[in-house]
Design a protein around this motif. Structure first.
Motif, mmCIF file in Angstrom:
data_model
loop_
_atom_site.group_PDB
_atom_site.id
_atom_site.type_symbol
_atom_site.label_atom_id
_atom_site.label_comp_id
_atom_site.label_asym_id
_atom_site.label_seq_id
_atom_site.Cartn_x
_atom_site.Cartn_y
_atom_site.Cartn_z
ATOM 1 N N SER A 105 2.571 17.628 -9.200
ATOM 2 C CA SER A 105 1.365 18.063 -9.926
ATOM 3 C C SER A 105 0.348 18.629 -8.946
ATOM 4 C CB SER A 105 0.720 16.884 -10.658
ATOM 5 O OG SER A 105 1.671 16.100 -11.304
ATOM 6 N N GLN A 106 -0.431 19.592 -9.451
ATOM 7 C CA GLN A 106 -1.521 20.147 -8.646
ATOM 8 C C GLN A 106 -2.815 19.435 -9.049
ATOM 9 O OE1 GLN A 106 -0.638 22.161 -6.314
ATOM 10 N NE2 GLN A 106 1.444 22.559 -7.078
ATOM 11 N N VAL A 107 -3.513 18.928 -8.064
ATOM 12 C CA VAL A 107 -4.818 18.305 -8.299
ATOM 13 C C VAL A 107 -5.792 18.938 -7.323
ATOM 14 C CG1 VAL A 107 -3.898 16.117 -9.166
ATOM 15 C CG2 VAL A 107 -4.230 16.419 -6.718
ATOM 16 N N PRO A 108 -7.124 18.748 -7.570
ATOM 17 C CA PRO A 108 -8.089 19.399 -6.681
ATOM 18 C C PRO A 108 -7.835 19.124 -5.202
ATOM 19 C CG PRO A 108 -9.212 18.373 -8.521
ATOM 20 C CD PRO A 108 -7.758 18.022 -8.663
ATOM 21 N N GLU A 109 -7.311 17.918 -4.910
ATOM 22 C CA GLU A 109 -7.108 17.561 -3.512
ATOM 23 C C GLU A 109 -5.850 18.192 -2.921
ATOM 24 O OE1 GLU A 109 -7.675 15.420 -5.953
ATOM 25 O OE2 GLU A 109 -9.700 14.674 -5.488
ATOM 26 N N GLY A 110 -5.022 18.784 -3.785
ATOM 27 C CA GLY A 110 -3.780 19.382 -3.296
ATOM 28 C C GLY A 110 -2.620 19.036 -4.206
ATOM 29 N N GLU A 111 -1.444 18.980 -3.614
ATOM 30 C CA GLU A 111 -0.236 18.755 -4.407
ATOM 31 C C GLU A 111 0.192 17.304 -4.268
ATOM 32 O OE1 GLU A 111 3.004 21.932 -4.430
ATOM 33 O OE2 GLU A 111 3.975 20.270 -3.391
ATOM 34 N N ILE A 112 0.490 16.645 -5.396
ATOM 35 C CA ILE A 112 1.030 15.289 -5.297
ATOM 36 C C ILE A 112 2.366 15.217 -6.027
ATOM 37 C CG2 ILE A 112 -1.138 14.032 -4.966
ATOM 38 C CD1 ILE A 112 -1.142 13.433 -7.942
ATOM 39 N N SER A 113 3.220 14.336 -5.549
ATOM 40 C CA SER A 113 4.533 14.210 -6.183
ATOM 41 C C SER A 113 4.822 12.748 -6.452
ATOM 42 C CB SER A 113 5.616 14.810 -5.289
ATOM 43 O OG SER A 113 5.621 14.132 -4.047
ATOM 44 N N ILE A 114 5.701 12.510 -7.424
ATOM 45 C CA ILE A 114 6.109 11.134 -7.723
ATOM 46 C C ILE A 114 7.574 10.969 -7.309
ATOM 47 C CG2 ILE A 114 4.462 10.759 -9.589
ATOM 48 C CD1 ILE A 114 6.764 11.332 -11.565
ATOM 49 N N PRO A 115 8.011 9.725 -7.130
ATOM 50 C CA PRO A 115 9.406 9.511 -6.723
ATOM 51 C C PRO A 115 10.388 10.077 -7.754
ATOM 52 C CG PRO A 115 8.125 7.493 -6.468
ATOM 53 C CD PRO A 115 7.247 8.468 -7.198
ATOM 54 N N VAL A 116 11.563 10.419 -7.288
ATOM 55 C CA VAL A 116 12.611 10.967 -8.161
ATOM 56 C C VAL A 116 13.365 9.828 -8.829
ATOM 57 C CG1 VAL A 116 14.715 12.362 -8.210
ATOM 58 C CG2 VAL A 116 12.880 12.905 -6.581
ATOM 59 N N LEU A 117 13.472 9.905 -10.160
ATOM 60 C CA LEU A 117 14.210 8.891 -10.911
ATOM 61 C C LEU A 117 15.702 9.202 -10.844
ATOM 62 C CD1 LEU A 117 13.623 6.428 -12.803
ATOM 63 C CD2 LEU A 117 13.804 8.026 -14.712
ATOM 64 N N GLU A 171 14.661 3.328 -2.959
ATOM 65 C CA GLU A 171 15.733 3.499 -1.969
ATOM 66 C C GLU A 171 15.154 3.576 -0.547
ATOM 67 O OE1 GLU A 171 18.303 6.933 -2.437
ATOM 68 O OE2 GLU A 171 19.874 5.875 -1.338
ATOM 69 N N GLU A 172 14.069 4.326 -0.424
ATOM 70 C CA GLU A 172 13.428 4.457 0.885
ATOM 71 C C GLU A 172 12.998 3.093 1.423
ATOM 72 O OE1 GLU A 172 10.671 7.821 0.474
ATOM 73 O OE2 GLU A 172 9.560 6.863 2.126
ATOM 74 N N LEU A 173 12.382 2.302 0.531
ATOM 75 C CA LEU A 173 11.914 0.981 0.959
ATOM 76 C C LEU A 173 13.067 0.030 1.259
ATOM 77 C CD1 LEU A 173 8.969 -0.258 1.229
ATOM 78 C CD2 LEU A 173 9.147 2.061 0.379
ATOM 79 N N ALA A 174 14.174 0.204 0.540
ATOM 80 C CA ALA A 174 15.347 -0.629 0.828
ATOM 81 C C ALA A 174 15.816 -0.365 2.258
ATOM 82 C CB ALA A 174 16.468 -0.341 -0.170
ATOM 83 N N HIS A 175 15.903 0.905 2.625
ATOM 84 C CA HIS A 175 16.343 1.242 3.982
ATOM 85 C C HIS A 175 15.321 0.779 5.018
ATOM 86 C CE1 HIS A 175 20.005 3.410 3.115
ATOM 87 N NE2 HIS A 175 19.400 4.031 2.122
ATOM 88 N N LEU A 176 14.047 1.026 4.712
ATOM 89 C CA LEU A 176 13.000 0.644 5.658
ATOM 90 C C LEU A 176 12.995 -0.869 5.897
ATOM 91 C CD1 LEU A 176 10.512 1.492 7.333
ATOM 92 C CD2 LEU A 176 9.119 1.157 5.267
ATOM 93 N N LEU A 177 13.031 -1.636 4.783
ATOM 94 C CA LEU A 177 12.953 -3.089 4.933
ATOM 95 C C LEU A 177 14.226 -3.674 5.525
ATOM 96 C CD1 LEU A 177 10.927 -3.900 1.725
ATOM 97 C CD2 LEU A 177 10.182 -4.230 4.096
ATOM 98 N N ILE A 221 17.378 -0.624 -7.473
ATOM 99 C CA ILE A 221 17.116 0.667 -6.845
ATOM 100 C C ILE A 221 17.273 1.739 -7.912
ATOM 101 C CG2 ILE A 221 17.707 2.218 -4.952
ATOM 102 C CD1 ILE A 221 16.779 -0.645 -4.124
ATOM 103 N N ARG A 222 16.148 2.270 -8.337
ATOM 104 C CA ARG A 222 16.180 3.185 -9.469
ATOM 105 C C ARG A 222 15.592 4.542 -9.137
ATOM 106 N NH1 ARG A 222 14.292 1.748 -15.628
ATOM 107 N NH2 ARG A 222 15.515 3.415 -16.535
ATOM 108 N N ASN A 223 14.779 4.600 -8.092
ATOM 109 C CA ASN A 223 14.209 5.892 -7.727
ATOM 110 C C ASN A 223 14.153 6.040 -6.211
ATOM 111 O OD1 ASN A 223 11.885 4.623 -6.699
ATOM 112 N ND2 ASN A 223 10.797 4.777 -8.650
#
Ligand code: SF4
Ligand code: SF4
Ligand code: FES
Lengths: 156, 332
Positions: free
Chosen positions: B134-146, B74-80, B68-70
C-alpha cells in the motif's frame, strides 16, 4: 504424453482369496493391465487407513483393496470391518480432493482371477481418465524424487 | 554469572499458549527470577531488530507457539532457530498446525473470500481485501505474504522439543519448567515430545468402557451424554483412542468429547487412527444382510458423521500424512 500415462495402483490383496485370484489370473495367462503392485495381507481388515494414505502420498495413483466376499472372510467379519473403514475413508478422502475412483474395495474369491483382472483393468482406465495423482509433487509442491524412486523400486 | 536467557514468540496462533504459560501460577515468578527475558512480544516491547542483533545461540530457551502461515512467521522461525540453543515447539499450532492448519483443506482464495466477503458480519460492499503493498504518505508499506499451505514449525526448521496441547496443560508446562530451572537433564533433543504421556488418552480416561457398538453419530449439541460412560460408545466422536495422553482426560470427564488437542501418538496419523477406531464401534452391516444391503447400511451410519476430515484432523492436519487437500488451483 498424457494418453500413455500408466497409472500405479497399489493393491492390498487378501491372502485367502484375492491374492490367489491374482495368482490364478497369472497362471491362466489372463491379459490385464500391468498397473497393480500387489501387497499380500492376511485379511482386508489388516489394511489400516494409514497404509492407504501413505500409498497415495508416496506416489500411487490409486489403491485397490481386494478381499473375500462377505460371509467368506477367514476371520469371519474382517471384510465387514474393512468395508466400514473404507466407507468412511472414502468420505474423508473426498474432502481431501481425492476422487472416489482412486480408492476401491472389491471382493474377489480365489477362483475369481478373471474378475480381479477386470477390476484392475477397469480401475486402470478410470485412473487414466483422471490423470496422475503425484501427491508430493503436485499437492505438496515437492520435487518429483518420490515418484521416480517408486518407479525404480517397484515398477522396474 | 549472567542469567540464562528466555524468549517466547507467537506465529500463527490464537494467543492461548501465552495465557497457558501464565497458568503455571506463581512458578512464573521463579521463571522471571531465573531467566533474563530477551524477547517476548506478548508481554514486553522487543523489536525483531533486537533479536537480529543477538549473537547466534544467545537465547537459552525459546518457546515458539503458532504455525507457519506467512512469510513473517517463516522468517522468525529461521531467526529464532539461529539465535536459540533450545527451540521448543510450544502447543499444537507449532507442533502440528492446529486450527490454522485446517485452512489446508481449502485454498487461500476461498479463505479470504470467507473472511472478507462472505461472512455475515462483513460489510462486503466495501470490498476491502488486504493489499500486499500500500502507498501511504510516509511511503510504501507491505504486509507479509500469506502461504497457500500452513506448516508446522518442524517442517520449516529443526526443533529440539515439542510440548503438545491446545494449549498445553499448566501442570505439564510447570513440570518442564521446574526440570529446566533445577538443571535436571531433559531427554535427548531432536523433535522430542515432552510434557505429555505416551499412551492413548482412553487409558487415562476414567469413563466406563462397555465395548458397546453404535448405530449413529451425534454432534456435541445433539445429545446430553450419560455421565460416567465412554462418549464414543454413546455416538460422540471422542478422539481419545487416537490422541496422546497428558491432559488427564479433562474434556471427557465433563461430558465433552476429546477433540484431539494433544495430537497423535508417536509415528501415528491421528486422523487415520481415529477413522479405524470409529469404524470399529459401528454396528452396521451384519452378516444377515446381502452385499448391497450391507454397503448401504454402513454408508447410512457413516453419513451421520459430519465432516470427518475436520473432526479427525482438527489439530494435526498440517502434520498428517497428506498434510493438505488437493484443490483445483493447487500450487501448494
Ligand atoms: S473414547 Fe473418549 S470417553 Fe471413551 S474412554 Fe476414550 S477418552 Fe474416554
Ligand atoms: S481431552 Fe482431548 S481435547 Fe481435551 S484437553 Fe485433553 S487432549 Fe485436549
Ligand atoms: S480373510 Fe479375506 S478378507 Fe478377511
Amino acid at each position: 504424453m498424457e494418453n500413455e500415462f500408466q497409472p500405479i495402483i497399489v493393491g492390498f490383496l487378501c491372502n485367502w482369496c484375492s491374492y490367489r485370484a491374482a495368482d490364478l489370473a497369472g497362471t491362466a495367462r489372463v491379459h490385464y493391465a500391468p498397473t497393480m503392485r500387489p501387497i499380500r495381507v492376511m485379511c482386508t481388515a489388516r489394511v489400516e487407513p494409514e497404509f492407504v494414505l501413505k500409498a497415495l502420498r508416496e506416489g500411487a495413483d490409486g489403491v485397490l483393496i481386494a478381499g473375500c466376499h462377505p460371509g467368506e472372510c477367514h476371520y469371519v467379519e474382517g471384510n465387514i470391518k474393512a468395508l466400514r473403514r473404507f466407507t468412511l475413508l472414502k468420505a474423508m478422502l473426498r474432502q481431501f480432493g481425492v476422487e472416489e475412483e482412486r480408492v476401491q474395495l472389491v471382493w474377489a474369491a480365489a477362483s475369481e482371477g478373471k474378475q480381479l483382472a477386470e477390476a484392475v483393468d477397469r480401475m486402470t482406465e478410470q485412473l487414466r481418465a483422471l490423470g496422475p495423482l503425484r501427491w508430493r509433487q503436485r499437492v505438496l509442491g515437492e520435487q518429483p524424487v518420490a515418484r521416480h524412486a517408486l518407479e525404480v523400486e517397484v515398477g522396474g | 554469572m549472567a542469567k540464562p536467557t528466555f524468549a517466547m514468540y507467537w506465529a500463527a496462533s490464537c494467543g492461548g499458549c501465552e495465557i497457558s504459560l501464565l497458568n503455571v501460577g506463581e512458578l512464573i515468578l521463579d521463571v522471571d527470577a531465573a531467566f533474563d527475558v530477551v524477547f517476548w512480544p506478548c508481554v514486553a516491547d522487543f523489536k525483531y531488530q533486537d533479536v537480529e542483533g543477538y549473537p547466534d545461540g544467545f537465547i537459552d530457551l525459546c518457546l515458539f507457539n503458532g504455525a507457519i502461515r506467512n512469510s513473517e512467521n517463516e522468517e522468525l522461525a529461521h531467526l529464532l532457530r539461529r539465535k536459540s540453543k533450545t527451540l521448543v515447539a510450544f502447543g499444537s499450532c507449532a507442533y502440528e498446525g492446529c486450527a490454522p492448519g485446517l485452512a489446508n483443506l481449502t485454498t487461500n482464495a476461498a479463505t479470504m473470500r470467507t473472511v472478507y466477503t462472505d461472512s455475515l458480519t462483513t460489510d462486503e460492499t466495501r470490498g476491502n481485501l488486504p493489499q500486499p503493498v500500500s502507498q501511504v504518505p510516509e511511503g510504501e508499506i507491505s504486509i507479509p505474504v500469506l502461504y497457500e499451505t500452513v506448516r508446522s514449525l518442524d517442517q520449516v526448521v529443526p526443533v529440539d522439543y515439542i510440548i503438545p496441547g491446545c494449549p498445553p496443560e499448566a501442570r505439564q508446562i510447570a513440570a518442564v519448567l521446574r526440570a529446566v530451572l533445577n538443571g535436571m537433564p531433559l531427554p535427548a533433543p531432536g523433535g522430542t515430545i515432552i510434557g505429555a504421556g505416551n499412551v492413548a488418552l482412553c487409558e487415562e480416561c476414567p469413563l466406563a468402557k462397555n465395548v458397546k457398538q453404535i448405530t449413529r453419530f451425534y454432534r456435541p449439541y445433539e445429545i446430553v451424554p450419560d455421565p460416567g460412560i465412554c462418549l464414543l460408545e454413546q455416538g460422540l466422536v471422542c478422539m481419545g483412542p487416537a490422541t496422546r495422553s497428558g491432559c488427564g482426560a479433562l474434556c471427557p470427564q465433563v461430558g465433552m468429547r476429546c477433540e484431539g488437542c494433544y495430537g497423535p501418538l508417536d509415528g501415528q496419523d491421528q486422523g487415520a487412527r481415529m477413522l479405524a477406531a470409529v469404524a470399529s464401534v459401528v454396528a452396521a452391516g451384519g452378516s444377515h444382510l446381502d452385499e448391497h444391503a450391507q454397503a448401504r447400511e454402513i454408508a447410512a451410519v457413516m453419513d451421520t458423521l459430519v465432516d470427518p476430515a475436520g473432526t479427525f484432523y482438527r489439530f494435526s492436519l498440517a502434520h498428517s500424512l497428506l498434510r493438505r487437500a488437493r484443490v483445483a488451483d493447487s500450487s501448494a
